[in-house]
Design a protein around this motif. Structure first.
Motif, PDB file in Angstrom:
ATOM      1  N   VAL A  94      -5.798   6.059   1.511  1.00  0.00           N
ATOM      2  CA  VAL A  94      -6.664   6.727   2.663  1.00  0.00           C
ATOM      3  C   VAL A  94      -5.791   6.480   3.875  1.00  0.00           C
ATOM      4  O   VAL A  94      -5.283   5.682   4.216  1.00  0.00           O
ATOM      5  CB  VAL A  94      -7.907   5.849   2.778  1.00  0.00           C
ATOM      6  CG1 VAL A  94      -8.672   6.329   3.849  1.00  0.00           C
ATOM      7  CG2 VAL A  94      -8.678   6.185   1.284  1.00  0.00           C
ATOM      8  N   GLN A  95      -5.886   7.485   4.752  1.00  0.00           N
ATOM      9  CA  GLN A  95      -5.457   7.356   6.040  1.00  0.00           C
ATOM     10  C   GLN A  95      -6.191   7.792   7.090  1.00  0.00           C
ATOM     11  O   GLN A  95      -7.382   8.585   6.889  1.00  0.00           O
ATOM     12  CB  GLN A  95      -4.154   8.570   6.148  1.00  0.00           C
ATOM     13  CG  GLN A  95      -2.988   8.174   5.364  1.00  0.00           C
ATOM     14  CD  GLN A  95      -1.919   9.109   5.503  1.00  0.00           C
ATOM     15  OE1 GLN A  95      -1.594   9.760   6.596  1.00  0.00           O
ATOM     16  NE2 GLN A  95      -0.805   8.850   4.764  1.00  0.00           N
ATOM     17  N   SER A  96      -6.021   7.164   8.390  1.00  0.00           N
ATOM     18  CA  SER A  96      -6.978   7.534   9.374  1.00  0.00           C
ATOM     19  C   SER A  96      -6.287   7.615  10.622  1.00  0.00           C
ATOM     20  O   SER A  96      -5.013   7.278  10.605  1.00  0.00           O
ATOM     21  CB  SER A  96      -8.123   6.404   9.580  1.00  0.00           C
ATOM     22  OG  SER A  96      -7.640   5.085  10.319  1.00  0.00           O
ATOM     23  N   THR A  97      -6.581   7.937  11.802  1.00  0.00           N
ATOM     24  CA  THR A  97      -6.032   7.958  13.190  1.00  0.00           C
ATOM     25  C   THR A  97      -5.417   6.726  13.605  1.00  0.00           C
ATOM     26  O   THR A  97      -4.406   6.773  13.917  1.00  0.00           O
ATOM     27  CB  THR A  97      -6.908   8.767  14.064  1.00  0.00           C
ATOM     28  OG1 THR A  97      -7.958   7.887  14.428  1.00  0.00           O
ATOM     29  CG2 THR A  97      -7.192  10.086  13.781  1.00  0.00           C
ATOM     30  N   SER A  98      -5.870   5.758  13.074  1.00  0.00           N
ATOM     31  CA  SER A  98      -5.479   4.370  13.580  1.00  0.00           C
ATOM     32  C   SER A  98      -4.608   3.859  12.399  1.00  0.00           C
ATOM     33  O   SER A  98      -3.842   2.683  12.677  1.00  0.00           O
ATOM     34  CB  SER A  98      -6.728   3.213  13.770  1.00  0.00           C
ATOM     35  OG  SER A  98      -7.348   3.743  14.933  1.00  0.00           O
ATOM     36  N   TYR A  99      -4.403   4.364  11.493  1.00  0.00           N
ATOM     37  CA  TYR A  99      -3.408   3.846  10.329  1.00  0.00           C
ATOM     38  C   TYR A  99      -1.987   3.728  10.491  1.00  0.00           C
ATOM     39  O   TYR A  99      -1.688   4.963  11.177  1.00  0.00           O
ATOM     40  CB  TYR A  99      -3.807   4.601   9.084  1.00  0.00           C
ATOM     41  CG  TYR A  99      -2.655   4.365   7.862  1.00  0.00           C
ATOM     42  CD1 TYR A  99      -2.733   2.951   7.055  1.00  0.00           C
ATOM     43  CD2 TYR A  99      -1.590   5.499   7.757  1.00  0.00           C
ATOM     44  CE1 TYR A  99      -1.668   3.323   6.188  1.00  0.00           C
ATOM     45  CE2 TYR A  99      -0.673   5.223   6.635  1.00  0.00           C
ATOM     46  CZ  TYR A  99      -0.732   4.084   5.987  1.00  0.00           C
ATOM     47  OH  TYR A  99       0.230   4.009   4.933  1.00  0.00           O
ATOM     48  N   ASP A 100      -1.362   2.839  10.486  1.00  0.00           N
ATOM     49  CA  ASP A 100       0.196   2.718  10.742  1.00  0.00           C
ATOM     50  C   ASP A 100       0.831   2.147   9.597  1.00  0.00           C
ATOM     51  O   ASP A 100       0.737   1.065   9.378  1.00  0.00           O
ATOM     52  CB  ASP A 100       0.312   1.858  11.966  1.00  0.00           C
ATOM     53  CG  ASP A 100       1.664   1.670  12.512  1.00  0.00           C
ATOM     54  OD1 ASP A 100       2.628   2.254  11.726  1.00  0.00           O
ATOM     55  OD2 ASP A 100       1.848   1.189  13.432  1.00  0.00           O
ATOM     56  N   PRO A 101       1.531   3.077   8.818  1.00  0.00           N
ATOM     57  CA  PRO A 101       2.308   2.588   7.599  1.00  0.00           C
ATOM     58  C   PRO A 101       3.388   1.496   7.809  1.00  0.00           C
ATOM     59  O   PRO A 101       3.525   0.776   7.104  1.00  0.00           O
ATOM     60  CB  PRO A 101       3.083   4.080   7.269  1.00  0.00           C
ATOM     61  CG  PRO A 101       3.143   4.737   8.274  1.00  0.00           C
ATOM     62  CD  PRO A 101       1.754   4.473   9.086  1.00  0.00           C
ATOM     63  N   THR A 102       3.905   1.476   9.104  1.00  0.00           N
ATOM     64  CA  THR A 102       4.751   0.295   9.255  1.00  0.00           C
ATOM     65  C   THR A 102       4.126  -1.062   9.473  1.00  0.00           C
ATOM     66  O   THR A 102       5.039  -2.209   9.404  1.00  0.00           O
ATOM     67  CB  THR A 102       5.427   0.616  10.814  1.00  0.00           C
ATOM     68  OG1 THR A 102       4.532   0.515  11.725  1.00  0.00           O
ATOM     69  CG2 THR A 102       6.149   2.032  10.661  1.00  0.00           C
ATOM     70  N   LYS A 103       2.973  -1.045   9.497  1.00  0.00           N
ATOM     71  CA  LYS A 103       2.092  -2.296   9.669  1.00  0.00           C
ATOM     72  C   LYS A 103       1.370  -2.797   8.152  1.00  0.00           C
ATOM     73  O   LYS A 103       0.897  -3.514   8.043  1.00  0.00           O
ATOM     74  CB  LYS A 103       0.956  -2.169  10.594  1.00  0.00           C
ATOM     75  CG  LYS A 103       1.355  -2.173  11.869  1.00  0.00           C
ATOM     76  CD  LYS A 103       0.381  -2.064  12.883  1.00  0.00           C
ATOM     77  CE  LYS A 103       0.960  -1.997  14.610  1.00  0.00           C
ATOM     78  NZ  LYS A 103      -0.228  -1.552  15.467  1.00  0.00           N
ATOM     79  N   SER A 104       1.824  -1.914   7.327  1.00  0.00           N
ATOM     80  CA  SER A 104       1.396  -2.201   5.704  1.00  0.00           C
ATOM     81  C   SER A 104       2.708  -2.975   5.000  1.00  0.00           C
ATOM     82  O   SER A 104       3.585  -2.610   5.358  1.00  0.00           O
ATOM     83  CB  SER A 104       1.198  -0.980   4.976  1.00  0.00           C
ATOM     84  OG  SER A 104       1.129  -1.179   3.503  1.00  0.00           O
ATOM     85  N   ILE A 105       2.395  -4.413   4.559  1.00  0.00           N
ATOM     86  CA  ILE A 105       3.418  -4.976   3.985  1.00  0.00           C
ATOM     87  C   ILE A 105       4.213  -4.280   2.898  1.00  0.00           C
ATOM     88  O   ILE A 105       5.207  -4.561   2.485  1.00  0.00           O
ATOM     89  CB  ILE A 105       2.984  -6.266   3.577  1.00  0.00           C
ATOM     90  CG1 ILE A 105       4.067  -7.404   3.171  1.00  0.00           C
ATOM     91  CG2 ILE A 105       1.772  -6.304   2.552  1.00  0.00           C
ATOM     92  CD1 ILE A 105       3.599  -8.783   3.205  1.00  0.00           C
ATOM     93  N   ILE A 106       3.430  -3.493   2.310  1.00  0.00           N
ATOM     94  CA  ILE A 106       3.842  -2.784   0.840  1.00  0.00           C
ATOM     95  C   ILE A 106       4.551  -1.308   1.348  1.00  0.00           C
ATOM     96  O   ILE A 106       5.052  -0.699   0.182  1.00  0.00           O
ATOM     97  CB  ILE A 106       3.001  -2.641  -0.077  1.00  0.00           C
ATOM     98  CG1 ILE A 106       1.782  -1.628   0.497  1.00  0.00           C
ATOM     99  CG2 ILE A 106       2.288  -4.045  -0.287  1.00  0.00           C
ATOM    100  CD1 ILE A 106       0.905  -1.328  -0.722  1.00  0.00           C
ATOM    101  N   ASN A 107       4.624  -0.916   2.396  1.00  0.00           N
ATOM    102  CA  ASN A 107       5.078   0.514   2.903  1.00  0.00           C
ATOM    103  C   ASN A 107       6.589   0.250   3.321  1.00  0.00           C
ATOM    104  O   ASN A 107       7.029  -0.522   4.312  1.00  0.00           O
ATOM    105  CB  ASN A 107       4.114   1.122   3.960  1.00  0.00           C
ATOM    106  CG  ASN A 107       4.425   2.486   4.109  1.00  0.00           C
ATOM    107  OD1 ASN A 107       5.392   3.059   4.410  1.00  0.00           O
ATOM    108  ND2 ASN A 107       3.349   3.318   4.030  1.00  0.00           N
TER     109      ASN A 107
END
Length: 291
Positions: A278-291
């Motif tokens: 799921v993605q949203s306007t506030s989602y930041d993949p660089t802040k996901s530990i698994i991304n």
């Protein structure tokens, strides 16, 4: 595109189901953003981050994001929604499609005596409903003081003689804490068992840590100015069912490669959205530990 799956998010201070479970991935360098439940919850469930100057409640929250992504949301808590300490729990529960509180008594926080097992039949009821996608939050009581109130008699396995400490009081308290850990391990195992035959992932983190006579005469957690590393260093694990991993080839190895990355759980919302697709306007993949 939202995958047909279920997400269960359990929260407490215990350790793991056991290294024998190949579907479980344990992270090694994780800290909480606060050493108390109220301050941690504001950062766990929203896009707010430690040190933000903007008020936490002006950020989008995970419950609303998941509802928008067509997940049916549940908030199951064994902590009380009443009094100052229950504010955040009540806020996020009210935003969920369905909620349940195992303890609704307005009494001194440390004297609550409702075991976390009360949530298991409620979880069974949730899973019996016919929704394609579920997002389930389980907020356990875990090892909050007073430790001996946290587990039933059959989990009274550790005794003062098994522990070290400068006196009988310290050794007995440590034994009761270990028994509470043992019970939480049992609860976590029971939660996972309920998802083994589903397309599901379970994320487990405590909202904060706890000090139990770690180099000083103190038990519990405190304000940050007198806290220490024991109150913020926490376990974190991700468990996926066989079906979950099979439908997402390569994801397990990707997550395993991240277990030694340093991480603070004010960014857990980005990891949850990553796992859910799921993605949203506030989602930041660089802040996901698994991304």
């Amino acid at each position: 595109i939202v995958p047909q799956m279920e997400l269960s998010f359990t929260d407490n201070y215990a350790n793991t189901r056991g290294v024998a479970d190949s579907n479980m991935i344990l992270f090694q360098d994780v800290i909480a953003p606060a050493n108390n439940t109220s301050d941690a919850q504001k950062l766990l469930w929203t896009f707010a981050e430690k040190g933000d100057t903007k008020e936490w409640y002006k950020n989008a929250d995970l419950i609303d994001v998941m509802k928008t992504a067509e997940y049916h949301t549940y908030w199951l808590s064994n902590q009380s929604p009443i009094s100052f300490y229950g504010n955040e729990d009540r806020i996020f529960a009210n935003r969920s499609d369905e909620s349940f509180f195992g303890n609704t008594l307005h009494e001194e926080y440390s004297k609550k005596n409702c075991k976390d097992g009360v949530l298991l039949p409620i979880l069974d009821e949730c899973l019996s409903q016919d929704y394609d996608n579920n997002f389930i939050v389980m907020h356990l009581e875990g090892e909050h003081e007073i430790f001996k109130l946290r587990y039933p008699p059959e989990f009274d396995q550790f005794k003062a003689d098994n522990e070290d400490g400068i006196d009988e009081k310290q050794r007995q308290t440590k034994a009761e804490y270990d028994n509470a850990i043992l019970y939480t391990d049992y609860i976590l195992d029971e939660i996972i068992r309920r998802f083994e035959r589903r397309d599901a992932v379970v994320i487990y983190i405590p909202d904060h840590g706890l000090e139990v006579y770690n180099n000083r005469d103190f038990v519990g957690h405190s304000s940050e100015d007198i806290g220490n590393r024991n109150m913020i260093e926490i376990p974190m694990l991700i468990w996926g069912s066989d079906q979950y991993w099979q439908k997402r080839p390569g994801l397990k190895e990707k997550i395993k490669s991240a277990v030694n990355r340093p991480y603070m759980t004010d960014d857990i919302i980005h990891t949850v959205l990553d796992l859910a697709g799921v993605q949203s306007t506030s989602y930041d993949p660089t802040k996901s530990i698994i991304n």
